[in-house]
Design a protein around this motif. Structure first.
Motif, PDB file in Angstrom:
ATOM      1  N   ASP B  15      65.405 -15.338 -45.374  1.00  0.00           N
ATOM      2  CA  ASP B  15      65.640 -13.694 -45.280  1.00  0.00           C
ATOM      3  C   ASP B  15      65.354 -12.625 -45.585  1.00  0.00           C
ATOM      4  O   ASP B  15      66.388 -12.906 -47.260  1.00  0.00           O
ATOM      5  CB  ASP B  15      66.928 -14.759 -45.046  1.00  0.00           C
ATOM      6  N   PRO B  16      64.920 -11.933 -44.948  1.00  0.00           N
ATOM      7  CA  PRO B  16      64.030 -11.193 -45.450  1.00  0.00           C
ATOM      8  C   PRO B  16      64.624  -9.676 -45.868  1.00  0.00           C
ATOM      9  O   PRO B  16      64.666  -9.225 -46.922  1.00  0.00           O
ATOM     10  CB  PRO B  16      62.712 -10.511 -44.590  1.00  0.00           C
ATOM     11  N   GLN B  17      65.851  -9.663 -45.186  1.00  0.00           N
ATOM     12  CA  GLN B  17      67.475  -8.937 -45.544  1.00  0.00           C
ATOM     13  C   GLN B  17      68.252  -8.970 -46.880  1.00  0.00           C
ATOM     14  O   GLN B  17      68.062  -7.983 -47.446  1.00  0.00           O
ATOM     15  CB  GLN B  17      68.157  -8.749 -44.037  1.00  0.00           C
ATOM     16  N   GLY B  18      68.668 -10.043 -46.647  1.00  0.00           N
ATOM     17  CA  GLY B  18      69.494 -10.733 -48.182  1.00  0.00           C
ATOM     18  C   GLY B  18      68.394 -10.200 -48.929  1.00  0.00           C
ATOM     19  O   GLY B  18      68.805  -9.293 -49.789  1.00  0.00           O
ATOM     20  N   LYS B  19      66.743 -10.367 -49.132  1.00  0.00           N
ATOM     21  CA  LYS B  19      66.037  -9.774 -49.957  1.00  0.00           C
ATOM     22  C   LYS B  19      66.012  -8.741 -50.253  1.00  0.00           C
ATOM     23  O   LYS B  19      66.043  -8.077 -51.827  1.00  0.00           O
ATOM     24  CB  LYS B  19      64.817 -10.196 -49.656  1.00  0.00           C
ATOM     25  N   ALA B  20      66.131  -7.612 -49.580  1.00  0.00           N
ATOM     26  CA  ALA B  20      65.665  -6.526 -49.328  1.00  0.00           C
ATOM     27  C   ALA B  20      66.943  -6.053 -49.818  1.00  0.00           C
ATOM     28  O   ALA B  20      66.907  -5.051 -50.911  1.00  0.00           O
ATOM     29  CB  ALA B  20      65.679  -5.904 -47.905  1.00  0.00           C
ATOM     30  N   ILE B  21      68.027  -6.160 -49.757  1.00  0.00           N
ATOM     31  CA  ILE B  21      69.199  -5.707 -50.022  1.00  0.00           C
ATOM     32  C   ILE B  21      69.969  -6.498 -51.558  1.00  0.00           C
ATOM     33  O   ILE B  21      70.298  -5.511 -52.376  1.00  0.00           O
ATOM     34  CB  ILE B  21      70.561  -6.771 -49.391  1.00  0.00           C
ATOM     35  N   GLY B  22      69.342  -7.241 -51.772  1.00  0.00           N
ATOM     36  CA  GLY B  22      69.262  -8.219 -53.758  1.00  0.00           C
ATOM     37  C   GLY B  22      68.532  -7.285 -54.340  1.00  0.00           C
ATOM     38  O   GLY B  22      68.527  -7.043 -55.619  1.00  0.00           O
TER      39      GLY B  22
END
Lengths: 80, 80
Positions: B15-22
Motif C-alpha cells: 500500500d504505497p499511499q499508506g506508506k507515504a502517509i506513515g
C-alpha cells in the motif's frame, strides 16, 4: 491501539470521482442509484495505549495532514 | 436508503499511499505510528426501500465495479 479515520468531502463540494462512479453504475445497468460520494478511510496502528491520548494525537494528524479541512470533514474511531 | 461501502486492500498487498502517509506523519513529528493503510469509502444513495434487496444490489456493484476483489476486500453497511 488502532485508529480509523474517515475523510469525506463536505456537502456542496463537487465530487468528480463520486459522479464518475454513479455514471459507471448507470452504464452497468444499476438503476435507482442517486448521489454517490467517495471518501477515504485511513487505518493507523498506534503504540499509544491511552484512548483519549490516541484520539487527541489522531485529531492533530487529521488537522495537519490527513484532511483538508477547507473542503473535507473527518471522523475518528479508536479501537482498543 | 443509504449504503456505505468500505474498500480496503487485502493484508499483504503493498500500500504505497499508506506508506507515504506513515512517512509524512513521522516527518511531522508524530511518533509511535505503526502501519498505516489507506482505503476508500463510497456512499451511495439508493431508491430501493428493502434493506436485503439493497444489500444484494450493492454487493453486485462491489463485485462488478467498486472493488478489485483480487487485491481488495469490501464491506457494506445499509442505513435506513
Amino acid at each position: 491501539m488502532k485508529a480509523t479515520v474517515h475523510v469525506t468531502l463536505k456537502s456542496g463540494v463537487l465530487d468528480p470521482q463520486g459522479k464518475a462512479i454513479g455514471h459507471a453504475l448507470s452504464t452497468l445497468g444499476f438503476s435507482g442509484v442517486g448521489e454517490v460520494r467517495q471518501g477515504k478511510v485511513i487505518e493507523i496502528s498506534l503504540d499509544e495505549t491511552d484512548a483519549a491520548k490516541a484520539e487527541a494525537d489522531v485529531k492533530a494528524m487529521c488537522e495537519r495532514l490527513l484532511a483538508n479541512t477547507v473542503i473535507e470533514n473527518y471522523s475518528i474511531r479508536i479501537d482498543g
